[in-house]
Design a protein around this motif. Structure first.
Motif, mmCIF file in Angstrom:
data_model
loop_
_atom_site.group_PDB
_atom_site.id
_atom_site.type_symbol
_atom_site.label_atom_id
_atom_site.label_comp_id
_atom_site.label_asym_id
_atom_site.label_seq_id
_atom_site.Cartn_x
_atom_site.Cartn_y
_atom_site.Cartn_z
ATOM 1 N N SER A 21 1.567 -13.840 2.312
ATOM 2 C CA SER A 21 2.071 -12.589 1.659
ATOM 3 C C SER A 21 1.290 -11.509 1.904
ATOM 4 C CB SER A 21 2.744 -12.309 0.458
ATOM 5 O OG SER A 21 3.842 -13.249 0.155
ATOM 6 N N CYS A 22 1.386 -10.409 2.429
ATOM 7 C CA CYS A 22 0.355 -8.992 2.428
ATOM 8 C C CYS A 22 0.968 -7.801 2.021
ATOM 9 C CB CYS A 22 -0.072 -8.877 3.858
ATOM 10 S SG CYS A 22 -1.130 -7.580 4.371
ATOM 11 N N VAL A 23 0.790 -7.219 0.836
ATOM 12 C CA VAL A 23 1.245 -6.161 0.312
ATOM 13 C C VAL A 23 0.415 -4.861 0.693
ATOM 14 C CG1 VAL A 23 2.063 -5.064 -1.758
ATOM 15 C CG2 VAL A 23 2.321 -7.589 -1.251
ATOM 16 N N VAL A 24 0.767 -3.859 1.123
ATOM 17 C CA VAL A 24 0.132 -2.813 1.055
ATOM 18 C C VAL A 24 0.331 -1.928 -0.226
ATOM 19 C CG1 VAL A 24 0.068 -0.143 2.101
ATOM 20 C CG2 VAL A 24 0.804 -2.553 3.636
ATOM 21 N N SER A 25 -0.848 -1.694 -0.909
ATOM 22 C CA SER A 25 -1.001 -1.093 -2.139
ATOM 23 C C SER A 25 -1.656 0.432 -2.008
ATOM 24 C CB SER A 25 -1.948 -1.721 -3.213
ATOM 25 O OG SER A 25 -3.165 -1.822 -2.751
ATOM 26 N N GLY A 26 -1.157 1.427 -2.852
ATOM 27 C CA GLY A 26 -1.636 2.707 -2.685
ATOM 28 C C GLY A 26 -0.649 3.760 -1.894
ATOM 29 N N SER A 27 -0.920 4.914 -2.080
ATOM 30 C CA SER A 27 -0.112 5.735 -1.601
ATOM 31 C C SER A 27 -0.174 6.083 0.085
ATOM 32 C CB SER A 27 -0.354 7.287 -2.382
ATOM 33 O OG SER A 27 0.332 8.550 -1.860
ATOM 34 N N ILE A 28 0.957 6.006 0.509
ATOM 35 C CA ILE A 28 1.185 5.969 2.021
ATOM 36 C C ILE A 28 2.248 6.881 2.345
ATOM 37 C CG2 ILE A 28 -0.007 3.686 2.410
ATOM 38 C CD1 ILE A 28 2.563 2.515 3.460
ATOM 39 N N TYR A 29 2.418 7.230 3.702
ATOM 40 C CA TYR A 29 3.462 7.806 4.123
ATOM 41 C C TYR A 29 4.507 6.836 4.815
ATOM 42 C CZ TYR A 29 6.434 10.912 7.192
ATOM 43 O OH TYR A 29 7.384 11.555 7.772
ATOM 44 N N SER A 30 3.943 6.008 5.854
ATOM 45 C CA SER A 30 4.864 4.878 6.246
ATOM 46 C C SER A 30 3.934 3.776 6.837
ATOM 47 C CB SER A 30 5.692 5.364 7.265
ATOM 48 O OG SER A 30 5.282 5.746 8.468
ATOM 49 N N ILE A 101 -1.117 7.511 6.702
ATOM 50 C CA ILE A 101 -1.480 8.016 5.379
ATOM 51 C C ILE A 101 -0.625 8.992 5.212
ATOM 52 C CG2 ILE A 101 -3.310 8.455 3.993
ATOM 53 C CD1 ILE A 101 -3.387 5.727 4.803
ATOM 54 N N THR A 102 -0.620 10.102 6.037
ATOM 55 C CA THR A 102 0.090 11.222 5.979
ATOM 56 C C THR A 102 0.933 11.337 7.493
ATOM 57 O OG1 THR A 102 -1.445 12.819 7.129
ATOM 58 C CG2 THR A 102 -1.446 12.349 4.546
ATOM 59 N N TRP A 103 1.884 12.232 7.550
ATOM 60 C CA TRP A 103 2.655 12.115 8.823
ATOM 61 C C TRP A 103 1.821 12.343 10.056
ATOM 62 C CZ3 TRP A 103 2.862 16.097 12.191
ATOM 63 C CH2 TRP A 103 2.188 17.230 11.937
ATOM 64 N N SER A 104 0.466 12.605 9.803
ATOM 65 C CA SER A 104 -0.382 12.994 10.948
ATOM 66 C C SER A 104 -1.711 12.047 11.066
ATOM 67 C CB SER A 104 -0.690 14.514 11.245
ATOM 68 O OG SER A 104 -1.375 14.885 10.154
ATOM 69 N N ASN A 105 -1.576 11.032 10.111
ATOM 70 C CA ASN A 105 -3.241 10.576 9.760
ATOM 71 C C ASN A 105 -2.710 9.144 9.875
ATOM 72 O OD1 ASN A 105 -5.728 9.812 9.377
ATOM 73 N ND2 ASN A 105 -5.421 10.409 7.078
ATOM 74 N N LEU A 106 -3.249 8.384 10.945
ATOM 75 C CA LEU A 106 -2.756 7.116 11.175
ATOM 76 C C LEU A 106 -4.141 6.192 11.074
ATOM 77 C CD1 LEU A 106 -0.823 4.603 12.113
ATOM 78 C CD2 LEU A 106 -1.731 5.308 14.390
ATOM 79 N N LYS A 107 -4.304 5.184 10.336
ATOM 80 C CA LYS A 107 -5.347 4.515 10.091
ATOM 81 C C LYS A 107 -5.050 3.003 9.887
ATOM 82 C CE LYS A 107 -8.299 7.741 7.431
ATOM 83 N NZ LYS A 107 -9.246 8.096 6.264
ATOM 84 N N ASP A 108 -6.223 2.139 10.324
ATOM 85 C CA ASP A 108 -5.935 0.925 10.249
ATOM 86 C C ASP A 108 -6.654 0.208 9.113
ATOM 87 O OD1 ASP A 108 -8.143 -1.010 11.971
ATOM 88 O OD2 ASP A 108 -8.177 1.220 11.998
ATOM 89 N N PHE A 109 -6.206 -0.738 8.597
ATOM 90 C CA PHE A 109 -6.780 -1.631 7.324
ATOM 91 C C PHE A 109 -6.717 -3.158 7.602
ATOM 92 C CE2 PHE A 109 -6.849 2.250 4.724
ATOM 93 C CZ PHE A 109 -5.999 3.034 5.064
ATOM 94 N N TRP A 110 -7.459 -3.793 6.950
ATOM 95 C CA TRP A 110 -7.728 -5.156 6.855
ATOM 96 C C TRP A 110 -7.579 -5.550 5.681
ATOM 97 C CZ3 TRP A 110 -7.733 -8.336 11.254
ATOM 98 C CH2 TRP A 110 -8.043 -7.828 12.445
ATOM 99 N N GLY A 111 -7.058 -6.699 5.378
ATOM 100 C CA GLY A 111 -6.966 -7.559 4.210
ATOM 101 C C GLY A 111 -8.346 -8.204 3.945
ATOM 102 N N GLN A 112 -8.577 -8.715 3.039
ATOM 103 C CA GLN A 112 -9.858 -9.575 2.574
ATOM 104 C C GLN A 112 -9.717 -11.190 3.081
ATOM 105 O OE1 GLN A 112 -7.493 -9.248 0.455
ATOM 106 N NE2 GLN A 112 -6.972 -11.148 -0.584
ATOM 107 N N GLY A 113 -8.594 -11.456 3.430
ATOM 108 C CA GLY A 113 -8.463 -12.831 4.127
ATOM 109 C C GLY A 113 -8.019 -13.719 3.121
ATOM 110 N N THR A 114 -7.393 -14.744 3.351
ATOM 111 C CA THR A 114 -6.832 -15.925 2.586
ATOM 112 C C THR A 114 -6.895 -17.215 3.008
ATOM 113 O OG1 THR A 114 -4.991 -16.714 1.101
ATOM 114 C CG2 THR A 114 -4.343 -15.671 3.166
#
Length: 120
Positions: A21-30, A101-114
């Motif tokens: 499983s991978c869960v996105v935590s924190g405040s995001i737009y989508s 993150i917002t409607w105009s701010n796209l970012k990429d993220f990585w998990g820590q790995g399992t």
């Protein structure tokens, strides 16, 4: 702060199953799309599977029939169901996400790995 939190790895015997499983935590737009990769020490990170916000999926050809990716948009969570596991599936599995993150701010993220270890 946005983070990807992975879980579900462990030790399993050949032929067994695991669900990551991978869960996105924190405040995001989508969430735009989420992808699983895996990496063996000394090797390049390898694409495993991806799912878009429209639930379109793609699984690495060599893993089709054994691995399935799915998502729960309401929970901002993606799953990787791994069946008929083989010793060569042993690797660290990473979750990656492209997130608005917002409607105009796209970012990429990585998990820590399992870690997934397939061994008798």
């Amino acid at each position: 702060q946005v983070q990807l939190v992975e879980s579900g790895g462990g030790l399993v015997q050949p032929g067994g199953s695991l669900r990551l499983s991978c869960v996105v935590s924190g405040s995001i737009y989508s969430v735009d799309f989420m992808t699983w990769y895996r990496q063996v020490p000394g090797m390049q990170r390898e694409f495993v599977a991806t799912i878009t916000r429209h639930n379109r999926t793609d699984v690495a050809h060599s893993l089709q029939g054994r691995f399935t990716i799915s998502g729960d948009a309401a929970k901002n969570t993606v799953y990787l169901q791994m069946n008929s596991l083989k010793p060569e599936d042993t690797a660290v599995y990473y979750c990656h996400a492209n997130i608005w993150i917002t409607w105009s701010n796209l970012k990429d993220f990585w998990g820590q790995g399992t870690q997934v270890t397939v061994s008798s």
